[in-house]
Motif scaffolding. Sequence first.
Motif, PDB file in Angstrom:
ATOM      1  N   LEU A 261       0.826  -1.203   0.000  1.00 19.71           N
ATOM      2  CA  LEU A 261       0.000   0.000   0.000  1.00 19.71           C
ATOM      3  C   LEU A 261       0.864   1.258   0.000  1.00 19.71           C
ATOM      4  N   ILE A 262       0.485   2.231  -0.833  1.00 20.69           N
ATOM      5  CA  ILE A 262       1.201   3.497  -0.930  1.00 20.69           C
ATOM      6  C   ILE A 262       0.226   4.637  -0.653  1.00 20.69           C
ATOM      7  N   ASP A 263       0.632   5.590   0.184  1.00 24.08           N
ATOM      8  CA  ASP A 263      -0.169   6.772   0.483  1.00 24.08           C
ATOM      9  C   ASP A 263      -0.084   7.733  -0.709  1.00 24.08           C
ATOM     10  N   THR A 264      -1.194   7.920  -1.404  1.00 20.99           N
ATOM     11  CA  THR A 264      -1.205   8.740  -2.617  1.00 20.99           C
ATOM     12  C   THR A 264      -0.788  10.182  -2.337  1.00 20.99           C
ATOM     13  N   LYS A 265      -1.280  10.771  -1.260  1.00 21.63           N
ATOM     14  CA  LYS A 265      -0.961  12.170  -0.973  1.00 21.63           C
ATOM     15  C   LYS A 265       0.524  12.354  -0.655  1.00 21.63           C
ATOM     16  N   GLU A 266       1.152  11.332  -0.114  1.00 21.58           N
ATOM     17  CA  GLU A 266       2.573  11.407   0.195  1.00 21.58           C
ATOM     18  C   GLU A 266       3.390  11.615  -1.075  1.00 21.58           C
ATOM     19  N   LEU A 267       2.976  10.969  -2.171  1.00 21.99           N
ATOM     20  CA  LEU A 267       3.745  11.011  -3.411  1.00 21.99           C
ATOM     21  C   LEU A 267       3.143  11.906  -4.490  1.00 21.99           C
ATOM     22  N   CYS A 268       1.820  11.935  -4.577  1.00 25.28           N
ATOM     23  CA  CYS A 268       1.160  12.590  -5.715  1.00 25.28           C
ATOM     24  C   CYS A 268       0.310  13.791  -5.338  1.00 25.28           C
ATOM     25  N   GLY A 269       0.031  13.958  -4.073  1.00 23.92           N
ATOM     26  CA  GLY A 269      -0.856  15.035  -3.665  1.00 23.92           C
ATOM     27  C   GLY A 269      -2.314  14.690  -3.827  1.00 23.92           C
ATOM     28  N   THR A 270      -2.627  13.951  -4.902  1.00 24.05           N
ATOM     29  CA  THR A 270      -4.002  13.549  -5.183  1.00 24.05           C
ATOM     30  C   THR A 270      -4.003  12.359  -6.128  1.00 24.05           C
TER      31      THR A 270
END
Length: 292
Positions: A261-270
């Motif tokens: 699992l990857i936190d989207t906001k951590e890498l992409c903002g959205t």
Amino acid sequence: MREKLRIVRELITLHDFSCIMETLPDYKLALVFYDANLYNNYFVCYAKQKGCKTATLQHGVMVAARPEVHDNIDFKGIEFDCFVSDYFLAWNNFTYREAVRSGMEDRRIRVLGIAKCIGKTRKVTAKGEIKRLGVLLDGKFSDVNNGRLVRIVDEYCQRNNKHYILKYHPAYKGNEFENLLSSCGKQMPITATLDELIAQTDGIVVSNSTALFELAYLGVPFFRFKSDPLIDKFRDLHIPMFSGSLELSLLVLSYEAGNYLIDTKELCGTSGSVGNIYRKFLEEFFYEKYAH
């Protein structure tokens, strides 16, 4: 003498630029690509003098200064130190933390997503077995990572009957690590694109490349190599990482089992439409103009 002539030429160009700006109507917002750049910086300062709000895009990966790193411009924090705009339009939560660490006021930071992903859509891919890995090599400033990364991936592939493809950074010729390849690996032409690498593989191994964030937004499986902390741009990312072939094996197994699992906001903002988020930011100034 040559340096003095260059300075004079730059000053003349900036003067000409000012004359052109004088002929333009008043604006509510001036948006630049990179306000640490000479001309962008001057444009922002000029616009602010005229009472216009200003904003700069995030042009690439930006990290806070690391005084312990010498002779590597990537870790001098120049972009943040030269920030003069009213707003910094960050890609993600990681950049937000780096900016605050550099001394930027959090009220001036807007996390809007990766501007280069405007118009791109997230791929819906069914999780399956990783049979062939793409290896995205670093540029010259992180050259020390590349040989180690190739050896780790090659060891992993030989042990697990997998294959891999190297994609070189454009600063290379395209054959520098050829002698490290076993029968499991091959190289792409130096002109190959990231899209071509994605199309030919089931997942991407990446270290310090900015493509990491684009891969995350597109939904492409990736596995992040953790290198020497001194020159690891992304050492403070809150995502899974590996530093050896056994750790890489565990990450791949985790992905194949559906537990990666990857936190989207951590890498992409959205994970939504980046274009819509930037449009809403711009509309704040557009509607302000017509509200008076």
